[in-house]
Write a protein that holds these residues in place. Structure first.
Motif, PDB file in Angstrom:
ATOM      1  N   GLY A 152     -80.039 -41.652  28.135  1.00  0.00           N
ATOM      2  CA  GLY A 152     -80.684 -42.364  29.222  1.00  0.00           C
ATOM      3  C   GLY A 152     -80.761 -41.607  30.526  1.00  0.00           C
ATOM      4  O   GLY A 152     -81.318 -42.119  31.510  1.00  0.00           O
ATOM      5  N   GLN A 153     -80.220 -40.415  30.574  1.00  0.00           N
ATOM      6  CA  GLN A 153     -80.239 -39.641  31.818  1.00  0.00           C
ATOM      7  C   GLN A 153     -81.561 -38.888  31.962  1.00  0.00           C
ATOM      8  O   GLN A 153     -82.016 -38.236  31.025  1.00  0.00           O
ATOM      9  CB  GLN A 153     -79.087 -38.626  31.826  1.00  0.00           C
ATOM     10  CG  GLN A 153     -79.015 -37.783  33.095  1.00  0.00           C
ATOM     11  CD  GLN A 153     -77.937 -36.705  33.013  1.00  0.00           C
ATOM     12  OE1 GLN A 153     -77.667 -36.169  31.938  1.00  0.00           O
ATOM     13  NE2 GLN A 153     -77.317 -36.410  34.144  1.00  0.00           N
ATOM     14  N   PRO A 154     -82.199 -38.936  33.120  1.00  0.00           N
ATOM     15  CA  PRO A 154     -83.394 -38.119  33.330  1.00  0.00           C
ATOM     16  C   PRO A 154     -83.052 -36.634  33.227  1.00  0.00           C
ATOM     17  O   PRO A 154     -82.003 -36.196  33.727  1.00  0.00           O
ATOM     18  CB  PRO A 154     -83.828 -38.485  34.749  1.00  0.00           C
ATOM     19  CG  PRO A 154     -83.170 -39.800  35.039  1.00  0.00           C
ATOM     20  CD  PRO A 154     -81.880 -39.783  34.281  1.00  0.00           C
ATOM     21  N   VAL A 155     -83.911 -35.850  32.598  1.00  0.00           N
ATOM     22  CA  VAL A 155     -83.647 -34.421  32.433  1.00  0.00           C
ATOM     23  C   VAL A 155     -83.515 -33.740  33.797  1.00  0.00           C
ATOM     24  O   VAL A 155     -82.683 -32.842  33.979  1.00  0.00           O
ATOM     25  CB  VAL A 155     -84.751 -33.765  31.588  1.00  0.00           C
ATOM     26  CG1 VAL A 155     -84.564 -32.248  31.539  1.00  0.00           C
ATOM     27  CG2 VAL A 155     -84.742 -34.337  30.172  1.00  0.00           C
ATOM     28  N   ARG A 156     -84.331 -34.160  34.760  1.00  0.00           N
ATOM     29  CA  ARG A 156     -84.227 -33.560  36.098  1.00  0.00           C
ATOM     30  C   ARG A 156     -82.820 -33.717  36.662  1.00  0.00           C
ATOM     31  O   ARG A 156     -82.285 -32.791  37.289  1.00  0.00           O
ATOM     32  CB  ARG A 156     -85.250 -34.196  37.037  1.00  0.00           C
ATOM     33  CG  ARG A 156     -85.233 -33.587  38.445  1.00  0.00           C
ATOM     34  CD  ARG A 156     -86.180 -34.305  39.389  1.00  0.00           C
ATOM     35  NE  ARG A 156     -86.151 -33.709  40.708  1.00  0.00           N
ATOM     36  CZ  ARG A 156     -86.926 -32.715  41.111  1.00  0.00           C
ATOM     37  NH1 ARG A 156     -87.834 -32.213  40.283  1.00  0.00           N
ATOM     38  NH2 ARG A 156     -86.828 -32.220  42.331  1.00  0.00           N
ATOM     39  N   GLU A 157     -82.224 -34.873  36.443  1.00  0.00           N
ATOM     40  CA  GLU A 157     -80.868 -35.104  36.935  1.00  0.00           C
ATOM     41  C   GLU A 157     -79.882 -34.158  36.266  1.00  0.00           C
ATOM     42  O   GLU A 157     -78.958 -33.629  36.900  1.00  0.00           O
ATOM     43  CB  GLU A 157     -80.479 -36.559  36.674  1.00  0.00           C
ATOM     44  CG  GLU A 157     -79.139 -36.973  37.236  1.00  0.00           C
ATOM     45  CD  GLU A 157     -78.860 -38.433  36.962  1.00  0.00           C
ATOM     46  OE1 GLU A 157     -77.938 -38.734  36.173  1.00  0.00           O
ATOM     47  OE2 GLU A 157     -79.584 -39.281  37.535  1.00  0.00           O
ATOM     48  N   SER A 158     -80.071 -33.924  34.959  1.00  0.00           N
ATOM     49  CA  SER A 158     -79.224 -32.971  34.240  1.00  0.00           C
ATOM     50  C   SER A 158     -79.346 -31.578  34.841  1.00  0.00           C
ATOM     51  O   SER A 158     -78.342 -30.887  35.072  1.00  0.00           O
ATOM     52  CB  SER A 158     -79.606 -32.931  32.756  1.00  0.00           C
ATOM     53  OG  SER A 158     -79.050 -31.800  32.122  1.00  0.00           O
ATOM     54  N   LEU A 159     -80.583 -31.145  35.110  1.00  0.00           N
ATOM     55  CA  LEU A 159     -80.791 -29.809  35.655  1.00  0.00           C
ATOM     56  C   LEU A 159     -80.239 -29.684  37.071  1.00  0.00           C
ATOM     57  O   LEU A 159     -79.720 -28.629  37.460  1.00  0.00           O
ATOM     58  CB  LEU A 159     -82.273 -29.466  35.611  1.00  0.00           C
ATOM     59  CG  LEU A 159     -82.873 -29.375  34.201  1.00  0.00           C
ATOM     60  CD1 LEU A 159     -84.371 -29.143  34.263  1.00  0.00           C
ATOM     61  CD2 LEU A 159     -82.195 -28.278  33.392  1.00  0.00           C
ATOM     62  N   GLU A 160     -80.325 -30.754  37.840  1.00  0.00           N
ATOM     63  CA  GLU A 160     -79.705 -30.746  39.167  1.00  0.00           C
ATOM     64  C   GLU A 160     -78.181 -30.604  39.044  1.00  0.00           C
ATOM     65  O   GLU A 160     -77.550 -29.906  39.848  1.00  0.00           O
ATOM     66  CB  GLU A 160     -80.062 -32.025  39.911  1.00  0.00           C
ATOM     67  CG  GLU A 160     -81.529 -32.082  40.343  1.00  0.00           C
ATOM     68  CD  GLU A 160     -81.937 -33.452  40.869  1.00  0.00           C
ATOM     69  OE1 GLU A 160     -81.153 -34.414  40.699  1.00  0.00           O
ATOM     70  OE2 GLU A 160     -83.049 -33.563  41.450  1.00  0.00           O
ATOM     71  N   GLY A 161     -77.617 -31.230  38.026  1.00  0.00           N
ATOM     72  CA  GLY A 161     -76.181 -31.093  37.781  1.00  0.00           C
ATOM     73  C   GLY A 161     -75.809 -29.671  37.393  1.00  0.00           C
ATOM     74  O   GLY A 161     -74.734 -29.166  37.764  1.00  0.00           O
ATOM     75  N   THR A 162     -76.692 -29.007  36.663  1.00  0.00           N
ATOM     76  CA  THR A 162     -76.455 -27.616  36.288  1.00  0.00           C
ATOM     77  C   THR A 162     -76.378 -26.723  37.516  1.00  0.00           C
ATOM     78  O   THR A 162     -75.533 -25.826  37.603  1.00  0.00           O
ATOM     79  CB  THR A 162     -77.566 -27.144  35.328  1.00  0.00           C
ATOM     80  OG1 THR A 162     -77.368 -27.770  34.057  1.00  0.00           O
ATOM     81  CG2 THR A 162     -77.555 -25.646  35.143  1.00  0.00           C
ATOM     82  N   VAL A 163     -77.248 -26.964  38.481  1.00  0.00           N
ATOM     83  CA  VAL A 163     -77.192 -26.204  39.737  1.00  0.00           C
ATOM     84  C   VAL A 163     -75.885 -26.489  40.471  1.00  0.00           C
ATOM     85  O   VAL A 163     -75.223 -25.569  40.973  1.00  0.00           O
ATOM     86  CB  VAL A 163     -78.404 -26.537  40.626  1.00  0.00           C
ATOM     87  CG1 VAL A 163     -78.244 -25.907  42.005  1.00  0.00           C
ATOM     88  CG2 VAL A 163     -79.691 -26.057  39.973  1.00  0.00           C
TER      89      VAL A 163
END
Length: 332
Positions: free
Chosen positions: A18-29
């Motif tokens: 359920g997590q937006p992919v953009r949110e995941s990528l922001e977490g990676t940063v």
């Protein structure tokens, strides 16, 4: 306690249900920036395809994005699955990265598809491509060094950037190739632990110095679930076990239910999931630091690359912090 060896991070850019992919990528940063602040040596990203829970499929693009939001930490692929690609294209991609971010880019190389059979065909990969992996590595190395093996063909950008190569593996094959080519060797002990000690011993025994590397250099991967309490770390472990079981055991087009995961984990396939956690540092900070030191000695590794498996970005950030605070980090 303190350690006297470098610590790094492998980040799969995980995407929770359920997590937006953009949110995941922001977490990676956020994870890379915090790793930089804490003194970790490098962060690597792995090429996987057709996994909704992993957002690092366009590995070079992700590295470029993270590099633009960090300043010093080394970034790279752990790894690029080279048989999926033309060596020239990879040389151009990582040559571009190295030109934009000099002295910060690594290129780890593997020969697995990083996906399932159907997706492998969608990647236009020939099932025989892995057979030419050693030749492909040599061709790629030639493009990056400027000593091309293909007359008249060069990587622009890429030529002369000397992006350092690393051979990734989970078997004796990669160990032998890394030794013969005089390249660093990174072992995927965070999910394929069985051959770790044999592979490292073989690599060290057969290593031949090269222009890139005078002495053998081993990186070993370990799962880390560091938390403020052991109870929280154990909860994270159970969540991670179930995530992996759902990812690798769900048939195409079907997502295993919780009851189905329970049955799957009790099956012979489930034992494979359990084996993936053979090398795991879990618990409060002191316990994790002790386990990391023990594992480094067991693996005969020069560097550990830690895979922080908490189920939230905040949990992974806290795990990074606890390891850095208690185990310490050392420059290579």
């Amino acid at each position: 306690m303190s350690v006297s060896f470098p610590l790094s991070v492998l980040d799969l850019a995980p995407v929770a249900d359920g997590q937006p992919v953009r949110e995941s990528l922001e977490g990676t940063v956020r994870l890379a920036r915090r790793a930089e602040e804490l003194g970790y040596l490098r962060v690597w990203y792995a090429e996987h395809h057709n996994f909704p829970s992993i957002a690092s499929s366009a590995t070079a693009v992700l590295i470029a994005h993270v590099a633009a939001h960090t300043e010093r930490i080394r970034l790279g692929a752990g790894g690029i699955m080279l048989p999926n690609h033309s060596p020239l294209v990879i040389a151009e991609q990582f040559g571009t990265l190295a030109t934009l971010h000099p002295g910060r880019i690594d290129l780890g190389l593997g020969r697995a598809p990083g996906t399932d059979g159907g997706t492998m065909l969608a990647l236009r990969r020939d099932h025989r491509a892995a057979d030419t992996f050693p030749e492909d590595v040599a061709e790629l190395q030639g493009y990056l060094s400027g000593e091309t093996l293909i007359p008249g063909v060069h990587a622009y950008p890429g030529r002369g950037t000397e992006v350092p190569l690393y051979i990734l593996g989970s078997s004796l094959f990669g160990a032998q190739l890394a030794a013969v080519m005089g390249l660093p060797y990174a072992f995927a002990s965070h999910f394929a632990p069985a051959a770790l000690r044999d592979a490292v011993a073989l690599y060290r025994e057969r290593f031949q110095p090269s222009a890139q590397l005078e002495r053998p250099y081993v990186i070993a991967a370990i799962n880390v679930l560091a938390a403020d309490t052991e109870t929280e770390a154990l909860r994270q472990l159970e969540v991670r076990r179930r995530e992996i079981a759902r990812t690798i055991l769900s048939p195409p087009g079907h997502r295993l239910s919780d009851d189905e995961i329970d049955r799957a984990l009790a099956s012979p396939q489930g034992r494979h999931v359990e084996q993936m956690f053979t090398y795991t540092a879990l618990g409060e900070a002191e316990a994790v630091a002790a386990r990391l030191a023990e594992f480094r000695a067991h693996a005969d590794a020069d560097e550990l690359i830690t895979v922080h498996g908490a189920d939230t970005v905040e949990g992974r950030l806290r795990s990074l912090e606890l390891v850095a605070e208690t185990a310490g980090v050392a420059a290579a």
